[in-house]
Design an enzyme around this catalytic site. Structure first.
Site, mmCIF file in Angstrom:
data_model
loop_
_atom_site.group_PDB
_atom_site.id
_atom_site.type_symbol
_atom_site.label_atom_id
_atom_site.label_comp_id
_atom_site.label_asym_id
_atom_site.label_seq_id
_atom_site.Cartn_x
_atom_site.Cartn_y
_atom_site.Cartn_z
ATOM 1 N N CYS A 147 25.629 63.339 35.551
ATOM 2 C CA CYS A 147 27.044 63.255 34.452
ATOM 3 C C CYS A 147 27.078 61.728 34.695
ATOM 4 O O CYS A 147 28.168 61.313 33.671
ATOM 5 C CB CYS A 147 28.080 63.934 35.466
ATOM 6 S SG CYS A 147 27.952 65.836 35.319
ATOM 7 N N HIS A 172 36.600 59.603 35.130
ATOM 8 C CA HIS A 172 35.602 60.527 35.265
ATOM 9 C C HIS A 172 36.417 62.038 35.050
ATOM 10 O O HIS A 172 36.133 62.763 34.339
ATOM 11 C CB HIS A 172 34.662 60.493 36.509
ATOM 12 C CG HIS A 172 33.583 61.523 36.684
ATOM 13 N ND1 HIS A 172 32.669 61.512 35.578
ATOM 14 C CD2 HIS A 172 33.123 62.554 37.283
ATOM 15 C CE1 HIS A 172 31.797 62.513 35.688
ATOM 16 N NE2 HIS A 172 31.954 63.342 36.781
ATOM 17 N N HIS A 230 33.822 68.913 30.006
ATOM 18 C CA HIS A 230 32.996 67.993 30.689
ATOM 19 C C HIS A 230 31.575 67.958 29.947
ATOM 20 O O HIS A 230 30.901 69.020 30.129
ATOM 21 C CB HIS A 230 32.791 68.405 32.177
ATOM 22 C CG HIS A 230 32.120 67.353 32.756
ATOM 23 N ND1 HIS A 230 31.330 66.360 32.339
ATOM 24 C CD2 HIS A 230 31.954 67.469 34.106
ATOM 25 C CE1 HIS A 230 30.887 65.552 33.410
ATOM 26 N NE2 HIS A 230 31.199 66.376 34.498
#
Length: 437
Positions: free
Chosen positions: A179, A314, A351
């Site tokens: 990620c 994040h 996400h």
């Protein structure tokens, strides 16, 4: 106060986007952000996913519930192979991440005012963050895709397809730090430009789920949202929600942008990548490592943390990750004397995994260009895991003006990978006229 900044920094002169909610342009993306819209939708019905099994995982002992929800690209199955000189059979064997990255890179070049068809031979690099997401038949099986599976699934081919289609001759590299991939790719591209390895570069990330594997894994770990929403830094969060997307940026030295008349959307003042190191399980984030990363990036940028007006975090909405990240952010930006706002684009689109850092940076650049801090959804009731009264950091709960400091707005972007890699970037955005975005 400000210290030294490179005399010829790396700048962003173009951006391309593809995001959930049929978003294919920057104005569309900005509308989603500033209007506080959520573009979450049901699982795609055109990918032959085992939806009955997937949605029934919550009936298994120890598994979390899976809702019929995510941030999906409606055009992920669409592609014009002839446009890029690819045969239909080869295109069918290509990971859709290659296809989406190619068309988003094309948009980024056009946004920069470049003709993609006239760049053949340019010493330009391409860095694309991407992770394996199980598309197509096994390579070790006979199928209609045989003969194209190696090039169709290799992560390095995602960047390679872009370089090949346009004719770029600089470095072409796929980057997988899960990620953190996109932000790592941008960091590496900027470093290569500073080292003189290429004249300009494309950098970003892409995520298209050829299979729903991430939903299975996080359901088993009870880290998946139980209500079908991604609620970063919020009191009611139950876990993350997966999404798809792509973001690509055009980078070059400021001197080149000035010479060629390219509009500058942001200066990459500094970026750093580090690792959590040994200790807790590999997927568990560490506040100390993130705090060290932020401090190192500020040092590289030569910037006072009090100047940072917006942090694009994040912010995955997980019970473990968000409090750890908040502790690191509060330790630097929330105690520096400024009034920083914090948000996460994941609240709008989910996400997006390997693409997350690029989409977060593009959100930041659009906020800077419009002089407006876009709200982060679900920010009305912040998590109680931190003491908000002890910090000046606040969630961006509503759209608000973002005042420039001596004609520049300063922001920071974070991305963390499940393998322990952390990335942080600081960008300075000159005040622009909205019509030029």
């Amino acid at each position: 106060m400000r210290t030294s900044i490179s005399d010829d920094p790396i700048v962003v002169v173009g951006m391309g986007i593809e995001a959930p909610g049929d978003v294919e342009t920057l104005p569309q993306f900005w509308s989603v952000l500033v209007e506080s819209r959520e573009t979450i939708g049901p699982f795609p019905r055109d990918r032959d996913w085992p939806l009955g099994q997937l949605l029934g995982l919550g009936d298994r002992s120890g598994w979390g519930v899976v809702r019929d929800a995510g941030g999906f690209l409606s055009g992920a199955t669409e592609f014009d192979p002839a446009f890029f000189g690819i045969s239909p059979r080869e295109a069918a064997a290509m990971d859709p991440q290659q296809r989406v990255a190619m068309r988003v890179a094309w948009r980024a070049l056009e946004h920069a005012g470049l003709n993609p068809g006239a760049l053949e031979g340019d010493c330009a690099g391409c860095w694309i963050g991407v992770s394996p997401l199980e598309y197509g038949p096994l390579m070790a099986s006979a199928s209609d895709s045989s003969g194209y599976r190696l090039s169709g699934t290799a992560l390095g081919t995602v960047a390679g397809r872009i370089s090949h289609a346009i004719g770029l001759t600089g470095p072409s590299i796929g980057v997988d730090t899960s990620c953190a991939s996109a932000l790592t790719a941008i960091h590496q591209a900027a470093a290569a430009l500073r080292a003189g390895e290429c004249d300009w570069a494309l950098a970003g990330g892409v995520c298209v789920m050829g299979a729903p594997g991430p939903f299975y894994d996080f359901a088993r770990n009870n880290a998946l949202s139980s209500d079908g929403h991604c609620r970063p830094y919020a009191a009611e969060t139950t876990g993350t929600l997966w999404g798809e997307g792509a973001g690509v940026l055009v980078l070059e030295h400021r001197s080149r942008a000035e010479r060629l008349g390219h509009r500058v959307y942001g200066h990459l003042l500094g970026s750093r990548v580090n690792h959590n190191g040994k200790g807790a399980p590999i997927a568990v984030p560490r506040a100390r490592a993130q705090h060290r990363l932020i401090d190192d990036t500020l040092t590289a940028a030569g910037l006072d943390p009090a100047l940072i007006g917006l942090v694009e975090g994040h912010g995955t909405g997980t019970a473990v990750g968000d409090p750890v990240e908040l502790a690191a952010l509060i330790g630097t930006y929330g105690s520096a004397g400024g009034q920083p706002r914090l948000g996460s684009v994941k609240s709008n689109i989910g996400h997006t995994q390997a693409a997350a850092g690029a989409l977060g940076l593009i959100k930041m650049l659009l906020c800077g260009a419009h002089g407006t801090i876009a709200p982060s959804l679900w920010a009305g009731e912040p998590t109680t895991a931190v003491d908000w009264s002890a910090t000046t950091l606040r969630l961006a709960a509503a759209a608000e003006p973002w005042e420039a400091i001596d004609g520049v707005r300063y922001g920071a972007v974070s991305a963390f990978g499940i393998g322990g890699t952390n990335a942080h970037l600081i960008v300075g955005m000159p005040a622009l006229e909205e019509e030029y975005v």
